[in-house]
Design an enzyme around this catalytic site. Structure first.
Site, PDB file in Angstrom:
ATOM      1  N   SER A 213      28.940  95.336   6.669  1.00  0.00           N
ATOM      2  CA  SER A 213      28.702  96.487   6.558  1.00  0.00           C
ATOM      3  C   SER A 213      29.380  97.455   7.920  1.00  0.00           C
ATOM      4  O   SER A 213      30.506  97.274   7.846  1.00  0.00           O
ATOM      5  CB  SER A 213      27.349  96.504   6.698  1.00  0.00           C
ATOM      6  OG  SER A 213      26.640  98.195   6.102  1.00  0.00           O
ATOM      7  N   ASP A 348      26.336  98.662  -5.341  1.00  0.00           N
ATOM      8  CA  ASP A 348      25.857  98.861  -3.767  1.00  0.00           C
ATOM      9  C   ASP A 348      25.195 100.459  -3.608  1.00  0.00           C
ATOM     10  O   ASP A 348      25.779 101.079  -3.925  1.00  0.00           O
ATOM     11  CB  ASP A 348      26.943  98.680  -2.948  1.00  0.00           C
ATOM     12  CG  ASP A 348      26.549  98.737  -1.265  1.00  0.00           C
ATOM     13  OD1 ASP A 348      25.607  99.405  -0.976  1.00  0.00           O
ATOM     14  OD2 ASP A 348      27.304  98.074  -0.382  1.00  0.00           O
ATOM     15  N   HIS A 379      23.560  95.556  -1.516  1.00  0.00           N
ATOM     16  CA  HIS A 379      24.192  96.055  -0.179  1.00  0.00           C
ATOM     17  C   HIS A 379      23.651  94.649   0.577  1.00  0.00           C
ATOM     18  O   HIS A 379      22.679  94.571   1.077  1.00  0.00           O
ATOM     19  CB  HIS A 379      23.884  97.209   0.413  1.00  0.00           C
ATOM     20  CG  HIS A 379      24.366  97.462   1.904  1.00  0.00           C
ATOM     21  ND1 HIS A 379      25.507  98.087   1.766  1.00  0.00           N
ATOM     22  CD2 HIS A 379      24.130  97.376   3.434  1.00  0.00           C
ATOM     23  CE1 HIS A 379      26.170  98.027   3.016  1.00  0.00           C
ATOM     24  NE2 HIS A 379      25.096  97.877   3.888  1.00  0.00           N
TER      25      HIS A 379
END
Length: 421
Positions: A213, A348, A379
Site C-alpha cells: 500500500s 480494491d 485492499h
C-alpha cells in the site's frame, strides 16, 4: 348480522396466511438477491490479468511463478467481496498470525528523529544458498507487529530470507517521537536509513524490496530517486499502492465503492496516531505546527484535510498539491531498472480503477515491469480458501515469495548471453 360477520371471517381467514407466506417469501428472495449481489457470488474466479513485454526474463518468471498465471480462488461465501476482504484484513489481518522473533534497531536521523526497524534472521538456507534480505515497507500507519506483516515475515524466513521491516515513524504504540516529525505519504528518509544499515552490516547480502500500500509508494519512490539506491537490489514488489496521491484525492471524496467512508475511517485512525504524539509534534520548540493546526485536526473528516493542515508541513510543502506531487512515486517509478512486480486488485475499494492505468502503461512500455491485476482480493486481503474459512497464508504472501525465488534463481543460473541484460 352476527352470522353474516362470522361467515365473512370464515371466508377471509384461509387467505390471510397464504398472503403472509407470499410476503415472507418475497422478503427472503429479496434478502438472498441482495446477498448474492453484494457478495458477488455469481462472479467467476479467474487468473490475474498480466501485462508485460515478451522478454526472456518475463517468460521465465511467468513459467517459474505459476501462482501468477493460475486461477486465484478466494473463499466462496465472502471472498469475492472487496469490502469484506478489506475489512477482514483491517480487523484481523490474518487467520493464524505467527510471532517471529526479531531484534529492534534504532537509527538516529539528522533532524533528531529516530528511525526504528525490526530485523528477522532466516530460519533456513535459501534455495540458491545466497544471503538475501527482504527490506519491507508496511502500509499507512503500520509496523512490524501487524498481523499481515508477521505472517509474511514468518513465511519468508522459512524460505531462507532475512527480513528487515520498517516501523513507520510514529506508528509504534508506546514509542515516543524524538523530533516534531512523523511518517508521511512519500518520505523515504527512514526507509533509506534502514536499507543503508542493511548494506553496511551485511556487505554480502542482496536485496529484495517489498512495499505494501503506502509502503509500495515509498519503496518505488526510493528506488527511482537515485540510481545508486538500486545497487545490490535484485527486484522490487509493490502490492495495492495507488501510485499518484494527487489523482487519488479526487476519488477519495466519492461515495462510489464507499470510498468516502473509508476515507473517514482512515482519517480517524491518522488523527489518533497524531494526537498520541501531540506533545512532540506541537510542543517542541523546533515544531512547524501551530496550535491552530491542532484545532483543525480535531474537526478533520478526510485524509486530505489532515494532509493539508498537518502532514505537508513536516517537509515544508507550500500546498497540498505540491505535497502530493513531490511525494508520489508516479514521478520516479519509470527510473527503476531492476525487475518490478506491481500487484493490484480490481475490487480494491481504496484504489480507483482510473489509477490502474499508471502501472498498466508502465508495464507496456518497460520490459522490466510486470503488472498483475486480480479480479478479487480487496485492499491487502487476497485471502484464499474453499468455502468459508481462509487459509493462513494469503495469495499475496505466496506471490511475493514465489516471484522473489524465481528472480534469485534467474540471477544465479541465467544463461551467459543474458548476464549483461
Amino acid at each position: 348480522m352476527s352470522a353474516q360477520v362470522e361467515a365473512d371471517v370464515h371466508t377471509i381467514s384461509p387467505e390471510m396466511p397464504a398472503m403472509f407466506d407470499g410476503v415472507k417469501l418475497a422478503a427472503v428472495a429479496t434478502v438472498l438477491y441482495v446477498i448474492v449481489r453484494s457478495l458477488n457470488l455469481k462472479c467467476p474466479t479467474v487468473a490475474p490479468d498480466i501485462t508485460c513485454q515478451d522478454t526472456p526474463l518475463n517468460r521465465y518468471l511467468l513459467k517459474s511463478c505459476p501462482v501468477l498465471t493460475k486461477e486465484y480462488i478466494p473463499p466462496l461465501l465472502w471472498g469475492k467481496s472487496g469490502h469484506l476482504q478489506t475489512a477482514l484484513y483491517g480487523k484481523m489481518g490474518r487467520v493464524k498470525s505467527p510471532k517471529p522473533c526479531g531484534l529492534r534497531k534504532y537509527l538516529p536521523m539528522q533532524d533528531g528523529a529516530t528511525a526504528t526497524f525490526d530485523l528477522f534472521e532466516p530460519q533456513g538456507v535459501h534455495s540458491t544458498e545466497d544471503d538475501i534480505t527482504m527490506v519491507i515497507c508496511p502500509g499507512i500507519g503500520n509496523h512490524s507487529e501487524k498481523h499481515y506483516i508477521r505472517t509474511f515475515v514468518d513465511y519468508s524466513q522459512k524460505q531462507g530470507y532475512r527480513c528487515s521491516v520498517l516501523n513507520h515513524l510514529g506508528a509504534l504504540p508506546n514509542l515516543e517521537l524524538t523530533s516534531p516529525r512523523m511518517f508521511t505519504y512519500g518520505c523515504t528518509w527512514e526507509f533509506s536509513a534502514m536499507v543503508g544499515y542493511i548494506r553496511r552490516t551485511f556487505p554480502q547480502t542482496q536485496l529484495i524490496v517489498v512495499g505494501f500500500s503506502l509502503g509500495g509508494n515509498i519503496a518505488c519512490k526510493y528506488l527511482g530517486e537515485n540510481p545508486a539506491n538500486q545497487e545490490r537490489v535484485l527486484c522490487c514488489v509493490s502490492v495495492c499502492q495507488g501510485y499518484s496521491a494527487l489523482r487519488a484525492q479526487e476519488t477519495f471524496l466519492q461515495w462510489d465503492q464507499c470510498r468516502r467512508l473509508y476515507n473517514f475511517l482512515m482519517a480517524d485512525n491518522m488523527k489518533k496516531i497524531i494526537l498520541s504524539h501531540r506533545g512532540s509534534l506541537f510542543g517542541m520548540s523546533s515544531s512547524k505546527m501551530e496550535f491552530a493546526d491542532l484545532s483543525r485536526l480535531y474537526t478533520a473528516t478526510s485524509l486530505m484535510q489532515i494532509d493539508d493542515n498537518i502532514m505537508r508541513k513536516f517537509h515544508g510543502h507550500n500546498s497540498l498539491k505540491e505535497y502530493y506531487e513531490k511525494e508520489s512515486c508516479v514521478h520516479y517509478i519509470h527510473n527503476i531498472s531492476v525487475p518490478l512486480l506491481l500487484v493490484n486488485s480490481s475490487d480494491d475499494p481504496l484504489v480507483h480503477q482510473s489509477l490502474l492505468t499508471i502501472p498498466r502503461t508502465l508495464a507496456e512500455k518497460k520490459e522490466n515491469v510486470i503488472f498483475a491485476l486480480t479480479l478479487h482480493g480487496g485492499h491487502l486481503g487476497f485471502f484464499e480458501g474453499a468455502v468459508l474459512f481462509p487459509q493462513p497464508l494469503s495469495w499475496m504472501d505466496k506471490v511475493i515469495v514465489n516471484y522473489a525465488n524465481a528472480i534469485c534463481q534467474w540471477v544465479k543460473h541465467r544463461p551467459p548471453c543474458l548476464k549483461e541484460k
